[in-house]
Design an enzyme around this catalytic site. Structure first.
Site, mmCIF file in Angstrom:
data_model
loop_
_atom_site.group_PDB
_atom_site.id
_atom_site.type_symbol
_atom_site.label_atom_id
_atom_site.label_comp_id
_atom_site.label_asym_id
_atom_site.label_seq_id
_atom_site.Cartn_x
_atom_site.Cartn_y
_atom_site.Cartn_z
ATOM 1 N N ARG A 94 0.810 -1.236 0.000
ATOM 2 C CA ARG A 94 0.000 0.000 0.000
ATOM 3 C C ARG A 94 0.829 1.265 0.000
ATOM 4 O O ARG A 94 0.396 2.318 0.437
ATOM 5 C CB ARG A 94 -0.989 0.017 1.179
ATOM 6 C CG ARG A 94 -1.978 -1.122 1.119
ATOM 7 C CD ARG A 94 -3.154 -0.898 2.042
ATOM 8 N NE ARG A 94 -4.082 -2.005 1.908
ATOM 9 C CZ ARG A 94 -3.955 -3.164 2.516
ATOM 10 N NH1 ARG A 94 -2.936 -3.368 3.329
ATOM 11 N NH2 ARG A 94 -4.824 -4.120 2.329
ATOM 12 N N LYS B 106 7.714 22.901 -13.613
ATOM 13 C CA LYS B 106 6.805 21.776 -13.400
ATOM 14 C C LYS B 106 6.360 21.715 -11.942
ATOM 15 O O LYS B 106 5.174 21.504 -11.649
ATOM 16 C CB LYS B 106 7.454 20.444 -13.819
ATOM 17 C CG LYS B 106 6.500 19.279 -13.579
ATOM 18 C CD LYS B 106 6.742 18.082 -14.423
ATOM 19 C CE LYS B 106 5.616 17.066 -14.196
ATOM 20 N NZ LYS B 106 5.771 15.846 -14.959
ATOM 21 N N ARG C 292 -2.854 21.435 -14.293
ATOM 22 C CA ARG C 292 -1.765 20.506 -14.610
ATOM 23 C C ARG C 292 -1.844 20.048 -16.067
ATOM 24 O O ARG C 292 -0.836 19.687 -16.669
ATOM 25 C CB ARG C 292 -1.779 19.304 -13.657
ATOM 26 C CG ARG C 292 -0.610 18.363 -13.915
ATOM 27 C CD ARG C 292 -0.336 17.371 -12.810
ATOM 28 N NE ARG C 292 0.776 16.506 -13.162
ATOM 29 C CZ ARG C 292 1.444 15.743 -12.331
ATOM 30 N NH1 ARG C 292 1.133 15.750 -11.051
ATOM 31 N NH2 ARG C 292 2.436 14.985 -12.750
HETATM 32 N N1 GLY Z 1 3.911 14.761 -17.970
HETATM 33 C C1 GLY Z 1 2.727 15.444 -17.625
HETATM 34 C C2 GLY Z 1 2.468 15.485 -16.147
HETATM 35 O O1 GLY Z 1 3.298 15.062 -15.365
HETATM 36 O O2 GLY Z 1 1.434 15.922 -15.738
#
Ligand code: GLY
Length: 375
Positions: free
Chosen positions: A128, A233, A247
């Site tokens: 898990r 990112k 996202r």
């Molecule tokens: N590669 C796209 C994301 O990680 O959302």
């Protein structure tokens, strides 16, 4: 030049109790064991890798784990996308259980996106949820797939359709390992670097236009490009970890790109993922101009940069025949970014000003594709 510990750039992914660091810099492999031991005292590890990466980097990683007294087992997969399968998942889960690893132990992914996605999925479901550490060895994995917690495998009905979100505890991106990447693979990963400039960092795109040669050469510019990409990112993932909204911006160029990949039967000799993304990003800028959202000059500028570094930028640059526009539209409609029949696209108002557009009429997409497929 590597000055040891201080040469690494640290990017933090702020996800509360699941926050973690991304360390980026040259010659980090010898530090992996100590960094893991410092964050996860007493852990044991299973290194998941593929045969090609193992030949180049496994000995250094194992030595580093040994030096830090981290006991480890090794699980080797055949290289290639076919390892993102239920069979490979089952074998890897079995090997982890055979090594008697517990929940507080750690799966270490040493490799590119395939290894990272599979190993992360294993870490997410065995007992898990075990600890997970990414040691990405391709540019694409260092700037995209190792960050943000998406894991999974492919099925006969499509890619990445089965998986979980499972954030790593640490990402170590050793930029020296990229020195031996084939040029085509480096270029394909670079398309994802460009993507961050196009999403919301126009200054970064301009910096890449002026500095791409140094990024390819290695050294500080490469570290900077990877760190900027990871920061970009991380910021998006922090705001929308589970992709309920923004996202999806990280998929800029991917809707057209995935359709082209599917149209070539995922034949890497004809088109690899980053190349599909490069063509897709140019198509998005041209499509946005056609919809009067952006200036055609932006599409020209994006295409000029990608062409300069040697990436394909048009569907006709893909060797061999492509299906017609209707078939490509059917691939797009199958894509997971379809909600109740409406097409979702990442469009742009200009370089660095992308947005999520829902309800894009398929008739507009079809006539644009017909135009784009004209020789
Ligand atoms: N590669 C796209 C994301 O990680 O959302």
């Amino acid at each position: 030049m590597n000055n040891g510990k201080d040469s690494a750039v640290r990017v933090s992914v702020g996800l509360g109790e699941r926050a973690y660091d991304i360390l980026i810099g040259p010659d980090l492999m010898p530090r992996v064991g100590a960094e893991i031991a410092a964050r996860l005292p007493g852990t044991r590890a299973a290194v998941v890798t593929d045969e090609n990466v193992a030949a180049a980097h496994l000995a250094a990683l194992e030595e580093s784990l040994r030096d830090a007294d981290v006991e480890c087992a090794t699980i080797r997969l055949p290289p290639g996308e076919r390892s993102k399968s239920f069979d490979a998942l089952q074998e890897t889960v079995d090997a982890v259980l055979a090594a008697r690893l517990e929940r507080r132990d750690t799966i270490v992914a040493l490799g590119g996106g395939v290894v990272g996605d599979l190993a992360g999925f294993v870490a997410g479901i065995v007992r898990r949820g075990m600890n997970f550490v990414q040691v990405p060895t391709s540019l694409l994995a260092q700037v995209d797939s190792s960050v943000g917690g998406k894991t999974g495998i492919n099925t006969s009905r499509g890619k990445n359709l089965v998986g979980v979100f499972h954030q790593p505890k640490l990402v170590l991106a050793d930029t020296s390992v990229l020195d031996t990447l084939p040029l085509r693979e480096f270029r394909a990963g670079y398309a994802e670097v460009v993507k961050y400039g196009l999403i919301d960092r126009p200054d970064f795109f301009a910096w890449l236009e002026g500095n791409w040669q140094q990024v390819f050469a290695g050294g500080e510019a490469r570290v900077e490009a990877i760190a900027q990409s990871c920061r970009a990112k991380a910021e998006i993932v922090e705001r929308d970890e589970h992709e309920s909204g923004e996202r999806a911006l990280l998929n800029l160029g991917h809707t057209f790109g995935h359709a082209l990949e599917a149209a070539t039967g995922y034949d890497g000799a004809r088109l690899v993922h980053g190349e599909g993304v490069a063509i897709g990003m140019v198509l998005v800028h041209r499509f946005s101009a056609r919809l009067n959202l952006a200036s055609p000059d932006d599409a020209i500028r994006v295409e000029a940069h990608l062409r300069e570094i040697g990436l394909p930028t048009r569907p006709e640059h893909i060797p061999g025949d492509l299906p017609d526009a209707e078939t490509l539209l059917a691939y797009i409609a199958q894509d997971k970014k379809v909600m109740r029949g409406a097409l979702t696209f990442i469009l742009t108002r200009g370089i660095g000003h992308s947005f999520v557009a829902r309800d894009v009429p398929s008739s507009e997409v079809l006539s644009f594709l017909k135009e784009s497929l004209r020789p």
